[in-house]
Design a protein around this motif. Structure first.
Motif, mmCIF file in Angstrom:
data_model
loop_
_atom_site.group_PDB
_atom_site.id
_atom_site.type_symbol
_atom_site.label_atom_id
_atom_site.label_comp_id
_atom_site.label_asym_id
_atom_site.label_seq_id
_atom_site.Cartn_x
_atom_site.Cartn_y
_atom_site.Cartn_z
ATOM 1 N N ARG A 66 0.857 -1.188 0.000
ATOM 2 C CA ARG A 66 0.000 0.000 0.000
ATOM 3 C C ARG A 66 0.895 1.241 0.000
ATOM 4 N NH1 ARG A 66 -5.646 1.247 2.911
ATOM 5 N NH2 ARG A 66 -5.616 3.535 2.723
ATOM 6 N N TYR A 67 0.761 2.080 -1.046
ATOM 7 C CA TYR A 67 1.586 3.267 -1.212
ATOM 8 C C TYR A 67 0.707 4.517 -1.126
ATOM 9 C CZ TYR A 67 5.243 0.051 -2.715
ATOM 10 O OH TYR A 67 6.183 -0.959 -2.774
ATOM 11 N N ASP A 68 0.315 4.872 0.089
ATOM 12 C CA ASP A 68 -0.570 6.017 0.288
ATOM 13 C C ASP A 68 0.018 7.314 -0.261
ATOM 14 O OD1 ASP A 68 -1.375 3.916 2.204
ATOM 15 O OD2 ASP A 68 -2.830 5.400 2.882
ATOM 16 N N GLU A 69 1.341 7.464 -0.206
ATOM 17 C CA GLU A 69 1.972 8.691 -0.682
ATOM 18 C C GLU A 69 1.765 8.898 -2.184
ATOM 19 O OE1 GLU A 69 3.538 10.928 1.352
ATOM 20 O OE2 GLU A 69 2.833 9.654 2.981
ATOM 21 N N ASP A 70 1.468 7.831 -2.897
ATOM 22 C CA ASP A 70 1.302 7.927 -4.351
ATOM 23 C C ASP A 70 -0.122 8.300 -4.757
ATOM 24 O OD1 ASP A 70 3.854 7.006 -4.211
ATOM 25 O OD2 ASP A 70 3.499 5.119 -5.251
ATOM 26 N N PHE A 71 -1.067 8.196 -3.845
ATOM 27 C CA PHE A 71 -2.467 8.418 -4.212
ATOM 28 C C PHE A 71 -2.678 9.816 -4.787
ATOM 29 C CE2 PHE A 71 -4.173 5.253 -0.777
ATOM 30 C CZ PHE A 71 -3.574 4.203 -1.450
ATOM 31 N N GLY A 72 -2.128 10.820 -4.135
ATOM 32 C CA GLY A 72 -2.291 12.186 -4.616
ATOM 33 C C GLY A 72 -1.574 12.440 -5.920
ATOM 34 N N VAL A 73 -0.427 11.786 -6.104
ATOM 35 C CA VAL A 73 0.345 11.960 -7.335
ATOM 36 C C VAL A 73 -0.408 11.382 -8.530
ATOM 37 C CG1 VAL A 73 2.524 11.410 -8.497
ATOM 38 C CG2 VAL A 73 2.505 11.882 -6.042
ATOM 39 N N ARG A 74 -0.982 10.213 -8.344
ATOM 40 C CA ARG A 74 -1.687 9.552 -9.438
ATOM 41 C C ARG A 74 -3.114 10.059 -9.619
ATOM 42 N NH1 ARG A 74 0.152 4.011 -11.040
ATOM 43 N NH2 ARG A 74 2.234 3.695 -10.175
ATOM 44 N N GLY A 75 -3.675 10.576 -8.551
ATOM 45 C CA GLY A 75 -5.035 11.071 -8.636
ATOM 46 C C GLY A 75 -6.094 10.025 -8.360
ATOM 47 N N TYR A 76 -5.702 8.896 -7.786
ATOM 48 C CA TYR A 76 -6.654 7.856 -7.419
ATOM 49 C C TYR A 76 -6.019 6.945 -6.377
ATOM 50 C CZ TYR A 76 -3.855 5.504 -11.052
ATOM 51 O OH TYR A 76 -2.819 5.023 -11.820
ATOM 52 N N THR A 77 -6.851 6.222 -5.659
ATOM 53 C CA THR A 77 -6.370 5.266 -4.665
ATOM 54 C C THR A 77 -6.207 3.900 -5.322
ATOM 55 O OG1 THR A 77 -8.618 4.708 -3.963
ATOM 56 C CG2 THR A 77 -7.492 6.488 -2.787
ATOM 57 N N PHE A 78 -5.295 3.114 -4.808
ATOM 58 C CA PHE A 78 -5.043 1.808 -5.429
ATOM 59 C C PHE A 78 -4.341 0.861 -4.475
ATOM 60 C CE2 PHE A 78 -1.292 4.397 -6.166
ATOM 61 C CZ PHE A 78 -0.236 3.532 -5.956
ATOM 62 N N GLY A 79 -4.493 -0.416 -4.762
ATOM 63 C CA GLY A 79 -3.708 -1.459 -4.136
ATOM 64 C C GLY A 79 -2.677 -1.920 -5.150
ATOM 65 N N TYR A 80 -1.461 -2.187 -4.694
ATOM 66 C CA TYR A 80 -0.371 -2.523 -5.619
ATOM 67 C C TYR A 80 0.058 -3.974 -5.438
ATOM 68 C CZ TYR A 80 3.999 -2.105 -8.222
ATOM 69 O OH TYR A 80 5.012 -2.279 -9.132
ATOM 70 N N THR A 81 -0.032 -4.738 -6.504
ATOM 71 C CA THR A 81 0.462 -6.117 -6.489
ATOM 72 C C THR A 81 1.964 -6.090 -6.726
ATOM 73 O OG1 THR A 81 -1.637 -7.066 -7.225
ATOM 74 C CG2 THR A 81 0.344 -8.380 -7.597
ATOM 75 N N GLU A 82 2.702 -6.321 -5.669
ATOM 76 C CA GLU A 82 4.168 -6.255 -5.727
ATOM 77 C C GLU A 82 4.742 -7.457 -6.463
ATOM 78 O OE1 GLU A 82 7.007 -3.637 -4.964
ATOM 79 O OE2 GLU A 82 5.418 -3.523 -3.468
ATOM 80 N N LEU A 83 4.232 -8.650 -6.126
ATOM 81 C CA LEU A 83 4.716 -9.892 -6.724
ATOM 82 C C LEU A 83 3.533 -10.795 -7.025
ATOM 83 C CD1 LEU A 83 7.709 -10.747 -4.345
ATOM 84 C CD2 LEU A 83 7.902 -9.962 -6.718
ATOM 85 N N LEU A 84 3.586 -11.414 -8.188
ATOM 86 C CA LEU A 84 2.587 -12.421 -8.567
ATOM 87 C C LEU A 84 3.329 -13.535 -9.270
ATOM 88 C CD1 LEU A 84 -0.555 -13.039 -8.813
ATOM 89 C CD2 LEU A 84 -0.323 -12.203 -11.162
#
Length: 364
Positions: free
Chosen positions: A281-299
């Motif tokens: 979870r990268y909360d600091e990126d939400f404002g930069v991207r303009g949306y909230t998201f969950g990040y799949t680091e590894l699959l």
């Protein structure tokens, strides 16, 4: 396999590192006490270069941990007369490299000190230190010096890499998937089931990862130390595993591709993780991207279990968890030449490209 000269010869490491004197800055190794100032510097550089992320203090503090690192010798910061950090460099290696020994270069220059030759001298220092680390490894295998760049980075930075002999070799796509759409329900066959990530299954997940990525370009086995490192933004409640409750142990032990560590775990009756979705979870990126998201680091999925919807099941579980926490998108990053066909899988699930990055390297 073609003949390789000794790594010390191929690395061509200088005895002394080139001095960095440009920009009227004072130069010294980074220290843990610099973490807050380094965070400010890194995020101001990211903003100036329109990069799609910002870092947290925990992420920066991770740079100063890891038993394999020698921060005193592998880092450099440039400090102005007011005591502010204006440039930084870290050169890192990865413990456990067995097929290609690697050195990773990281650094940047604040916009106020660009155009003064700082970046050129600093990158020259990074390359030289990277060569020293490869030579010191003593590993008689292919070598690589690598640096990553966002597609938004200034052209001057990319030209600098090329002037030092680096070639863009791999390209990555940053993908997102709108969570307003339905998430697929996936029925797994046999004794396969999706379970939440847990500490008890983390070692089995590491073994699954090493198996899943052994045919991926640039991937090296992760030892227990490096596997657990750098998890400051790890979201365990968004991470899911697929386990096989009744694996065909005899068949797996007979498979020449089953690694010794997995074989030992099977003989001991340990759990078998066959696929995984590890999220952050990268909360600091939400404002930069303009949306909230969950990040799949590894699959990843073990080779013997591909074609059984394991990846989709794990990914879908992660997406449902993102959505349940109010996230708008699911996000991940993929190598455009991924050998497992992941690009097609993501496209079929509704992922779309929003940005990209690349890896430049010198192959030795």
């Amino acid at each position: 396999m073609s003949f390789l000269a000794p790594i010390a010869q191929r690395a061509a490491a200088p005895t002394d590192l080139p001095p960095v004197t440009a920009g009227g800055l004072g130069w010294r190794p980074a220290a843990r006490a610099d973490a807050a100032a380094l965070l400010t510097l890194k995020n101001e550089i990211a903003a100036a270069d329109d990069e799609p992320y910002r870092e947290t203090i925990a992420e920066v503090e991770d740079l100063f941990t890891g038993a394999w690192r020698d921060v005193e010798r592998d880092s450099l910061v440039g400090v102005d007369r007011a005591g502010s950090l204006r440039a930084w460099a870290f050169v890192d290696t990865a413990p456990g490299d067995v097929t290609t020994v690697r050195a990773f270069l990281n650094g940047g220059v604040h916009p106020t000190h660009r155009g003064m030759g700082v970046g050129r001298e600093l990158f020259g220092w990074e390359v030289a230190r990277g060569r020293q680390l490869l030579a010191a490894s003593g590993k008689e295998i292919p070598g690589r010096i690598a640096v990553y760049a966002e597609d938004t980075d200034p052209p001057a930075k990319l030209r600098l890499y090329e002037r030092y002999g680096f070639t863009a070799r791999r390209f990555y796509s940053d993908l997102r998937r709108d969570l307003a759409g339905p998430v697929p329900d996936v029925a797994l066959d046999g004794a396969l089931r999706v379970v939440p990530w847990s500490e008890e299954l983390d070692e089995a997940t590491r073994l699954a990862h090493n198996d899943a990525f052994r045919d991926h370009w640039g991937s090296e086995p992760r030892d227990a130390q490096s596997w657990a490192h750098g998890r400051s933004e790890f979201a365990p409640h968004w991470s899911y595993l697929v386990v096989d409750d009744a694996p065909d142990v005899e068949a797996l032990l007979a498979d020449e591709h089953t690694d010794p560590h997995t074989a030992a775990a099977l003989r001991a009756g340990g759990p078998l993780v066959v696929g995984y979705e590890m999220a952050s979870r990268y909360d600091e990126d939400f404002g930069v991207r303009g949306y909230t998201f969950g990040y799949t680091e590894l699959l990843g999925v073990r080779r013997a279990y591909r074609g059984r919807k394991v990846a989709v099941a794990a990914l879908a579980a992660g997406m449902r968890a993102f959505a349940a926490d109010g996230m708008q998108y699911a996000v991940l990053d993929v190598d455009t030449e991924n050998p497992s066909g992941a690009h097609g899988l993501y496209a079929s699930l509704g992922y779309e490209k929003v940005s990209g990055s690349r890896m430049y390297s010198i192959e030795l």
